[in-house]
Motif scaffolding. Structure first.
Motif, PDB file in Angstrom:
ATOM      1  N   TYR A 194       0.687  -1.255   0.043  1.00  0.00           N
ATOM      2  CA  TYR A 194       0.020   0.077   0.071  1.00  0.00           C
ATOM      3  C   TYR A 194       0.967   1.167  -0.103  1.00  0.00           C
ATOM      4  O   TYR A 194       2.014   1.341   0.286  1.00  0.00           O
ATOM      5  N   GLU A 195       0.339   2.424  -0.363  1.00  0.00           N
ATOM      6  CA  GLU A 195       0.672   3.443  -0.066  1.00  0.00           C
ATOM      7  C   GLU A 195       1.328   4.100   1.138  1.00  0.00           C
ATOM      8  O   GLU A 195       2.210   4.857   1.387  1.00  0.00           O
ATOM      9  N   ASP A 216      -3.807   3.027   5.010  1.00  0.00           N
ATOM     10  CA  ASP A 216      -4.261   1.988   4.130  1.00  0.00           C
ATOM     11  C   ASP A 216      -3.948   0.472   4.615  1.00  0.00           C
ATOM     12  O   ASP A 216      -4.862  -0.435   4.500  1.00  0.00           O
ATOM     13  N   TYR A 239      -2.332   0.749  -4.471  1.00  0.00           N
ATOM     14  CA  TYR A 239      -2.083   2.133  -4.259  1.00  0.00           C
ATOM     15  C   TYR A 239      -3.322   2.848  -4.533  1.00  0.00           C
ATOM     16  O   TYR A 239      -4.421   2.241  -4.986  1.00  0.00           O
ATOM     17  N   ASP A 240      -3.358   4.216  -4.056  1.00  0.00           N
ATOM     18  CA  ASP A 240      -4.564   5.131  -4.200  1.00  0.00           C
ATOM     19  C   ASP A 240      -5.060   4.928  -5.673  1.00  0.00           C
ATOM     20  O   ASP A 240      -4.349   4.859  -6.794  1.00  0.00           O
ATOM     21  N   ASP A 272      -6.481   7.239  -7.412  1.00  0.00           N
ATOM     22  CA  ASP A 272      -6.397   8.368  -8.267  1.00  0.00           C
ATOM     23  C   ASP A 272      -5.054   8.376  -9.327  1.00  0.00           C
ATOM     24  O   ASP A 272      -4.402   7.393  -9.123  1.00  0.00           O
ATOM     25  N   GLY A 294      -1.647   7.899  -7.717  1.00  0.00           N
ATOM     26  CA  GLY A 294      -1.555   6.576  -7.276  1.00  0.00           C
ATOM     27  C   GLY A 294      -1.446   5.404  -8.363  1.00  0.00           C
ATOM     28  O   GLY A 294      -0.645   4.484  -8.234  1.00  0.00           O
ATOM     29  N   ASN A 327     -11.260   6.809  -7.991  1.00  0.00           N
ATOM     30  CA  ASN A 327     -10.281   7.560  -7.457  1.00  0.00           C
ATOM     31  C   ASN A 327      -9.947   7.072  -5.676  1.00  0.00           C
ATOM     32  O   ASN A 327      -9.342   8.113  -5.236  1.00  0.00           O
ATOM     33  N   ASP A 384      -8.797   5.690  -2.143  1.00  0.00           N
ATOM     34  CA  ASP A 384      -7.848   5.073  -1.553  1.00  0.00           C
ATOM     35  C   ASP A 384      -8.157   3.595  -0.943  1.00  0.00           C
ATOM     36  O   ASP A 384      -9.534   3.849  -0.497  1.00  0.00           O
TER      37      ASP A 384
END
Length: 610
Positions: free
Chosen positions: A263-264, A268, A307-308, A310, A313, A340, A342
């Motif tokens: 994950y970012e 998350d 990842y997100d 958006d 991401g 978009n 997360d």
């Protein structure tokens, strides 16, 4: 530790664990014949050279040369002393340390790690039990962080005041020179120290062994002039590019969940945990690094990136996927969340079950890249459509598996409403072009070694793979290794060599032979794994080399005689070289008596050789 740990206890601990179980917590091992192999945790490599022998309870890396038993592994991996490694293994085996032994107070721990452990416990206690922590608790509840989450991630709160932590740690006996190096404090112009983290929800950052080495503080005020997240600066124990949030816990979960999910951000990972996913990890607020990929690769090759949702991401996912593909041999999945969102937002909006479905439906990298590519072109325009198809075929040509390539070509043909035969013709041409390019690069590398670019000088898997590998004792002295192995494992061979007044030419081998005799005299049931802990560290590699060579225990007297005679001849040749050198020196000095004496010795040795 209070004195030496009793040897009987060390033997009990060693015999009650399986080295494969211990090392599997650090390295993903695969059974190959009688051995287990994996990527070495002590140096970077692409081709596994790290071997664990379950029968003999030894490990050996044939790349970097490190080897030993279960205690030695932990000494290398976690920078432990021998007593500390015994205690760690005893803890794993659920065996209590003898009365008066043990290190539960952490006094032997690295001072900075001990300080971070104390700081993490302090912040957590402030959040849960103090009036000063009520502000942090209100924010935690607002973010739907319940008691289970707060405890699992050891989340805490740093109060607004700038001297709370430093006062607490000074009270525990830490000196200012230690506090200054920790990264937990900032120094004013006049040299005073103040708490770095203030009015922030605190997330401990642990190393792969679960020890806290840094923090990330989440701003809870609405003051946008302050950074949303503040991380510890890099210190002697904390390097952001080599750390993954929640990694120590996630790698345990990877055994049951069969993958790790990247994950970012921390929230998350926490959202995934609340959704029933314990294998989540995140990089430290930076782009993914080669070091982090290698950490993951040692645990599992099954990686899912989420990842997100958006554009930034998705772009970061594309970069990460390229890095994993370049590293090679990963089974990669990619999750792109809709709207978009997360992962944290998605779980709150749609719930845990729907999020689990998104993870289970992760795309392959090629699917992901082809979808990204399609969005760059107007496929209703023939000119752009042709360009898109050319680019898509180039992407598919990167796939190693021919069945997988064929599958994507068929899908692309259906979606674009063109014949698969035409796309396959383009694919064949692209594969030939790629092969020619690779062949040309190989030829170029044979002629010269070009100066590396800045990018090539970054840490990579290739650089470690081509590093110089030191010869092991077995490679340098194969005859002596074989004789030592027989000397240890066969009473008959030992007696025969002793009766023949044999001495190993190399002093290390001779010392090991004498130590084995002493060990046998002082132990009722002498075992090779116990002998390893009995001998000096500098000699242990010879024993590991001999044991990991899978030598046969059966032998003949003729075999022993051949090895002994070969070694004796080698000694004679070595002595002849010395005498010839001395003779040249005597002749230069015109020392006739010395020349005569040396010549006689040379003749005598040559007679022995026949």
């Amino acid at each position: 530790m209070a004195g030496r740990i009793p040897e009987e206890f060390i033997n009990e601990v060693r015999s009650n664990v399986n080295i494969v179980d211990i090392i599997s917590q650090y390295v993903s091992l695969e059974k190959k014949g009688k051995d287990y192999i994996g990527l070495c945790p002590f140096h970077q490599e692409k081709t596994p050279s790290f071997t664990v022998n379950e029968e003999k309870q030894f490990f050996k890396c044939f790349g970097c040369g490190k080897g030993g038993n279960v205690f030695k592994f932990l000494m290398y991996k976690d920078n432990l002393t021998f007593p500390e490694s015994v205690e760690r293994v005893a803890e794993f085996a659920h065996i209590a340390m003898p009365q008066g032994y043990g290190n539960n107070d952490g006094s032997k721990m690295n001072p900075l790690m001990r300080m971070h452990k104390d700081a993490a416990e302090f912040y957590h206690r402030v959040l849960l039990t103090t009036k000063a922590g009520e502000r942090g608790m209100q924010y935690a509840q607002k973010r739907q962080l319940d008691q289970k989450v707060l405890d699992h991630f050891n989340i805490g709160y740093a109060p607004k005041e700038d001297n709370v932590l430093i006062t607490y740690l000074r009270g525990k006996g830490y000196q200012d020179d230690e506090l200054q190096k920790s990264g937990l404090f900032v120094e004013s112009k006049d040299g005073r120290l103040f708490d770095r983290f203030r009015d922030r929800l605190m997330f401990p950052l642990d190393n792969e062994n679960g020890r806290t080495i840094g923090f990330s503080g989440r701003r809870i005020s609405d003051d946008k002039t302050e950074a949303k997240y503040m991380n510890s600066p890099e210190t002697s124990i904390f390097t952001k590019s080599k750390v993954l949030f929640h990694f120590a816990e996630a790698k345990k979960a990877a055994r049951s969940e069969q993958h790790l999910i990247l994950y970012e951000g921390y929230m998350d990972v926490i959202a995934a945990y609340k959704a029933g996913i314990s294998s989540g990890i995140a990089s430290m607020g930076t782009s993914l690094t080669d070091d982090q990929i290698y950490l993951l690769r040692r645990v599992t090759t099954n990686i899912i990136i989420n990842y997100d949702g958006d554009p930034p991401g998705i772009h970061a996912e594309e970069r990460a996927a390229r890095m994993f593909n370049k590293a090679g041999n990963f089974n990669l999945g990619i999750v792109v969340l809709p709207d978009n969102l997360d992962p944290d937002e998605y779980v709150k909006k749609y719930g845990a079950e729907k999020y689990q479905n998104e993870v289970n439906g992760a795309k392959t990298p090629t699917e992901f890249f082809l979808e990204r590519l399609a969005k760059k072109y107007n496929l209703n325009n023939d000119r752009e459509k042709i360009t898109y198809l050319d680019e898509a075929v180039k992407e598919i040509a990167q796939v190693r598996n021919p069945v997988e390539r064929d599958m994507y070509i068929e899908q692309l043909a259906r979606n674009a409403q063109v014949s698969s035969a035409s796309l396959k013709a383009n694919l064949a041409r692209e594969l030939r072009r790629n092969n020619r390019a690779k062949s040309h690069m190989r030829q170029q590398s044979n002629y010269s070694a070009p100066t590396p670019s800045t990018d090539e000088m970054q840490p990579s898997f290739e650089s470690a793979e081509t590093a110089t590998i030191q010869q092991t004792a077995g490679q340098r002295h194969p005859r002596q290794v074989r004789l030592l192995y027989l000397f240890i494992h066969s009473q008959q061979a030992q007696k025969y060599l002793q009766e023949g007044n044999f001495h190993f030419p190399d002093k290390d081998f001779e010392e090991l032979a004498q130590l084995w005799i002493k060990y046998k005299e002082t132990h009722d049931n002498p075992q090779i794994d116990g002998f390893l802990d009995f001998i000096p560290e500098q000699l242990q590699g010879i024993i590991v080399d001999a044991e990991m060579a899978n030598m046969p225990k059966d032998f003949t007297i003729q075999e022993i005689n051949e090895y002994v005679q070969s070694l004796q001849k080698r000694n004679i040749y070595s002595r002849l070289n010395e005498l010839n050198s001395q003779l040249q020196d005597a002749m230069r000095k015109q020392d006739r008596d010395e020349c005569l004496r040396l010549t006689q010795k040379i003749i005598e040795l040559k007679r022995v050789l026949g």
